[in-house]
Design a protein around this motif. Structure first.
Motif, PDB file in Angstrom:
ATOM      1  N   ILE A  63       0.836  -1.196   0.000  1.00 10.93           N
ATOM      2  CA  ILE A  63       0.000   0.000   0.000  1.00 10.93           C
ATOM      3  C   ILE A  63       0.870   1.245   0.000  1.00 10.93           C
ATOM      4  CG2 ILE A  63      -1.657   1.340   1.370  1.00 10.93           C
ATOM      5  CD1 ILE A  63      -2.885  -1.395   2.194  1.00 10.93           C
ATOM      6  N   ASP A  64       1.944   1.235   0.773  1.00 12.43           N
ATOM      7  CA  ASP A  64       2.861   2.379   0.773  1.00 12.43           C
ATOM      8  C   ASP A  64       3.480   2.592  -0.610  1.00 12.43           C
ATOM      9  OD1 ASP A  64       2.356   2.809   3.458  1.00 12.43           O
ATOM     10  OD2 ASP A  64       4.230   1.902   4.144  1.00 12.43           O
ATOM     11  N   ALA A  65       3.806   1.501  -1.294  1.00 12.47           N
ATOM     12  CA  ALA A  65       4.462   1.603  -2.607  1.00 12.47           C
ATOM     13  C   ALA A  65       3.490   1.961  -3.724  1.00 12.47           C
ATOM     14  CB  ALA A  65       5.166   0.289  -2.935  1.00 12.47           C
ATOM     15  N   PHE A  66       2.293   1.383  -3.694  1.00 12.22           N
ATOM     16  CA  PHE A  66       1.382   1.517  -4.827  1.00 12.22           C
ATOM     17  C   PHE A  66       0.132   2.330  -4.529  1.00 12.22           C
ATOM     18  CE2 PHE A  66       3.375  -2.802  -5.481  1.00 12.22           C
ATOM     19  CZ  PHE A  66       4.312  -2.356  -6.391  1.00 12.22           C
ATOM     20  N   GLY A  67      -0.089   2.683  -3.274  1.00 13.93           N
ATOM     21  CA  GLY A  67      -1.257   3.470  -2.903  1.00 13.93           C
ATOM     22  C   GLY A  67      -2.560   2.755  -3.170  1.00 13.93           C
ATOM     23  N   THR A  68      -3.559   3.523  -3.521  1.00 10.16           N
ATOM     24  CA  THR A  68      -4.894   2.960  -3.704  1.00 10.16           C
ATOM     25  C   THR A  68      -4.996   2.082  -4.943  1.00 10.16           C
ATOM     26  OG1 THR A  68      -5.613   4.961  -4.831  1.00 10.16           O
ATOM     27  CG2 THR A  68      -6.026   4.838  -2.473  1.00 10.16           C
ATOM     28  N   GLY A  69      -4.025   2.139  -5.825  1.00 11.35           N
ATOM     29  CA  GLY A  69      -4.036   1.299  -7.018  1.00 11.35           C
ATOM     30  C   GLY A  69      -3.443  -0.074  -6.797  1.00 11.35           C
TER      31      GLY A  69
END
Length: 109
Positions: A15-21
């Protein structure tokens, strides 16, 4: 549930690396990094994501690092998915690294 606890480092890194995507990522998934492993775990647990899953991930992605409420909500959703489908828990547990591989990360969340 131990498996839900053990996956938290990987899903948080993803989640930190790719966020909501994170549920839509595919190209990075072949890599054997904590972020790729976390993405694969989230995709396996939530598929492409229903509204609730996307809202949880969005909440965690936009939260401050010390926001335990968002992480707890995500962990509870993962635990609920495992309770609803015991085979899913075993499949996700098999996705975790063997002891000594990435084990140092699992304890951090």
């Amino acid at each position: 549930m131990e498996t839900a606890h053990n996956v938290m480092h990987y899903v948080m890194v993803a989640i930190d690396a790719f966020g909501t995507g994170v549920l839509a990522k595919t190209g990075e998934l072949a890599a054997d990094t904590p972020a790729a492993r976390g993405s694969r775990i989230l995709q396996r647990v939530f598929g492409r994501g229903d509204a609730r899953a996307r809202d949880l991930i969005d909440r965690v992605a936009g939260a401050k690092p010390d926001d335990e409420a968002g992480r707890t909500a995500l962990r509870v959703a993962i635990e609920e998915a495992f309770q609803a489908d015991p085979l899913l828990r075993r499949e996700v547990a098999a996705m975790l690294p063997r002891e000594g591989d990435d084990a140092r990360f699992a304890a951090s969340y």
